[in-house]
Write an enzyme that holds these catalytic residues in place. Structure first.
Site, PDB file in Angstrom:
ATOM      1  N   ASN A   8      -5.433  -3.559   5.417  1.00 17.29           N
ATOM      2  CA  ASN A   8      -5.816  -2.803   4.212  1.00 17.29           C
ATOM      3  C   ASN A   8      -4.946  -3.122   2.993  1.00 17.29           C
ATOM      4  OD1 ASN A   8      -3.625  -1.447   5.323  1.00 17.29           O
ATOM      5  ND2 ASN A   8      -4.413   0.584   4.877  1.00 17.29           N
ATOM      6  N   LYS A  39       3.201 -10.956  11.861  1.00 19.71           N
ATOM      7  CA  LYS A  39       1.820 -11.227  12.261  1.00 19.71           C
ATOM      8  C   LYS A  39       0.913 -10.464  11.305  1.00 19.71           C
ATOM      9  CE  LYS A  39      -1.315  -9.227  14.697  1.00 19.71           C
ATOM     10  NZ  LYS A  39      -2.472  -9.727  13.973  1.00 19.71           N
ATOM     11  N   GLU A  94       4.999   2.880  10.754  1.00 24.03           N
ATOM     12  CA  GLU A  94       4.248   3.552   9.686  1.00 24.03           C
ATOM     13  C   GLU A  94       2.837   3.675  10.223  1.00 24.03           C
ATOM     14  OE1 GLU A  94       1.810   4.208   7.127  1.00 24.03           O
ATOM     15  OE2 GLU A  94       2.374   2.436   5.944  1.00 24.03           O
ATOM     16  N   CYS A 118      -3.665   4.619   4.635  1.00 21.27           N
ATOM     17  CA  CYS A 118      -3.102   5.666   5.507  1.00 21.27           C
ATOM     18  C   CYS A 118      -2.805   6.936   4.726  1.00 21.27           C
ATOM     19  CB  CYS A 118      -1.788   5.206   6.125  1.00 21.27           C
ATOM     20  SG  CYS A 118      -1.921   3.681   6.980  1.00 21.27           S
ATOM     21  N   GLU A 153      -8.751  10.585  11.420  1.00 22.35           N
ATOM     22  CA  GLU A 153      -8.551   9.791  10.209  1.00 22.35           C
ATOM     23  C   GLU A 153      -9.868   9.067   9.918  1.00 22.35           C
ATOM     24  OE1 GLU A 153      -5.456   6.808  10.660  1.00 22.35           O
ATOM     25  OE2 GLU A 153      -4.958   6.974   8.542  1.00 22.35           O
TER      26      GLU A 153
HETATM   27  C1  SIN Z   1      -0.953   2.221   3.796  1.00 21.54           C
HETATM   28  O1  SIN Z   1      -2.102   2.627   3.712  1.00 21.54           O
HETATM   29  O2  SIN Z   1      -0.449   1.957   4.881  1.00 21.54           O
HETATM   30  C2  SIN Z   1      -0.081   2.000   2.602  1.00 21.54           C
HETATM   31  C3  SIN Z   1      -0.535   2.665   1.394  1.00 21.54           C
HETATM   32  C4  SIN Z   1       0.464   2.554   0.259  1.00 21.54           C
HETATM   33  O3  SIN Z   1       1.496   1.892   0.354  1.00 21.54           O
HETATM   34  O4  SIN Z   1       0.209   3.199  -0.745  1.00 21.54           O
END
Ligand code: SIN
Length: 475
Positions: A150, A173, A249, A283, A378
């Site tokens: 993403n 990776k 994360e 995320c 999610e």
């Molecule tokens: C992510 O969706 O993992 C990162 C989003 C961001 O850095 O704003």
């Protein structure tokens, strides 16, 4: 690919064969190019060379490392247009967003070039007169990373920059769906003077093979992962054997809350930015909306009016705000959540209209209840489920009712409420009257099952450093 002016950025592309990976444009289905994959043995050899390169790199002064990183940052900004086009081609996000991501990704390199010079130790007042106690910070060693599709550039640089600044070597990776802009970014790192063995990218059709190699190879001392909580748990378990350092994360389920006293126009603006950035595939995207009784109708009306204007299409086309989702499996998953919510009693206030290929209409659902699947999971797509709430206590309970704790957002102008709510929300990041909070200068990361560690900010480099305590006796 004809539109990429600096051809050195795509010099890694190769002829298709049994050992290459094809990269597709999600907006058109067209194959953009092929890249070489690496076998288990080849990745083992990369790790060995990375280990050697790290020993040399850590001997270079922090100032020298900072200078090279700064040059990398400059090259990225000079090539912003090409990097962004490459990203839109392989990932689908609108070109404006892709340009923003290149600048965001480069900002981590600039930031950590500066932080490289500030990895201070401490002197500690000793409990005995004949001793002197100090701490120094040293690089962890070889750091590995697994990054998502993403944010194909920013998730690499947010890890590579602190690792290299700290004196580590770095192997990543990138996601198989979006490796091109990552390889182009690495190419610029080499042009800036970063040795090839110090920063390496590897790919293979089998994600789990690479994960296993990274987690089981003792020369890798640190693993940083951005992706789902499900995969994060597996990697953590695999890293336990070697007691490797890890940063995770992971997934989120961000609540976006609008209180009665909020500035509704600002809340709508923040909600659009937070929900529909990257077609809802981040995320930290707002995943569920809670709107208080008194402003519910006016928020929904104004929000829907703006959502109706969002143009869907190929990210390279002018004015497009909602690009495709990444792949068929994702589209099915998102549609299944919408369908289930409708079965469970939600109403489609706007959207949910069939779209070709991997495109999806931005969708707003009302009459949503806390126990619906769409609230628990999610979504990772352009869907906004809206829940009505009455009082602050009930709201806090609903907002915290999740295994996740990455980002959350709320809109209120009452300073007392702002403090109380900010403190009560169990999240690593809180946007207050703001829908976009990511920046290289602030610590990014979650609590609960959203992860471990922080990226960016002054804390980000510590993830790649060990503290060594030195005790000088007989003074
Ligand atoms: C992510 O969706 O993992 C990162 C989003 C961001 O850095 O704003």
């Amino acid at each position: 690919m004809q539109s990429i002016k600096n051809r050195s950025l795509i010099s890694f592309l190769c002829e298709p064969s049994e050992t290459t990976l094809a990269v597709e444009n999600p907006a058109t289905g067209e194959i953009l190019g092929h890249i070489a994959t690496q076998s288990r043995d080849e990745i083992g050899a990369v790790i060995g060379r990375s280990h050697e390169a790290q020993k040399m790199w850590q001997k270079r002064s922090a100032k020298e490392r900072a200078g090279i990183l700064r040059r990398w940052f400059q090259l990225m900004m000079e090539n912003q247009q090409d990097l962004a086009r490459l990203m839109t081609l392989e990932q689908g996000k609108p070109l404006v967003e892709a340009k923003g991501e290149v600048a965001y990704g480069a900002s981590f390199i600039e930031w950590f070039a500066e932080e490289a010079k500030r990895t201070y130790g401490e002197t500690i007042p000793a409990p005995m007169g004949d001793r002197r106690l100090v701490t120094i910070k040293q690089p962890v060693g070889v750091a590995a990373a697994i990054t998502p599709w993403n944010f194909p550039i920013a998730m690499i640089t947010r890890k590579a920059a602190p690792a290299l600044a700290a004196g580590c070597s770095f192997i990543a990776k990138p996601a198989n769906q979006t490796p091109l802009s990552a390889y182009a970014t690495a190419e610029l790192a080499y042009q800036a003077g970063i040795p090839r063995d110090l920063l390496t990218l590897v790919v293979n059709q089998s994600n789990s093979m690479i994960g296993e190699v990274f987690c089981s190879q003792p020369q890798i001392r640190k693993l940083s992962f951005t992706g789902s909580t499900q995969v994060g748990r597996l990697l953590l378990a695999q890293c336990a054997n070697d007691v490797k350092r890890t940063s995770m994360e992971l997934g989120g389920n961000a609540p976006f809350i609008v209180f009665d006293d909020a500035d509704i126009d600002k809340a709508v603006q923040g909600a659009i930015a937070s929900k529909f950035r990257n077609a809802g595939q981040t995320c930290v995207c707002a995943n569920r909306f809670y709107v208080q009784d008194g402003v519910y109708d006016s928020f929904v009306d104004k929000f829907v009016a703006v959502v109706k204007q969002l143009k869907i299409g190929n990210g390279l086309d002018h004015g497009v705000v909602i690009g495709p989702v990444i792949e068929e499996k994702a589209k099915h998953g998102i549609q299944a959540l919408i369908d289930r919510a409708i079965q469970q009693g939600a109403t489609v206030a706007y959207g949910d209209t069939p779209q070709p290929g991997l495109f999806m209409a931005p969708t707003v659902l009302t009459n949503v209840q806390q126990d619906m699947d769409i609230v628990k999971q999610e979504i990772f797509g352009p869907v906004a489920p809206i829940i009505r709430f009455n009082n602050d206590e009930e709201l806090i309970e609903m907002a915290n009712d999740t295994i996740y704790g990455l980002a959350c957002y709320f809109y209120s102008r009452d300073i007392g409420r702002v403090w109380k709510v900010a403190e009560a929300l169990e999240y690593g990041m809180v946007g207050i009257n703001e829908g976009i909070i990511s920046t290289e200068v602030a610590p990014f990361g979650g609590v609960k099952q959203s992860g471990l560690g922080r990226e960016g900010a002054k804390q980000g480099i510590d993830e790649y450093l060990e503290i060594k305590y030195l005790c000088f006796g007989g003074i």
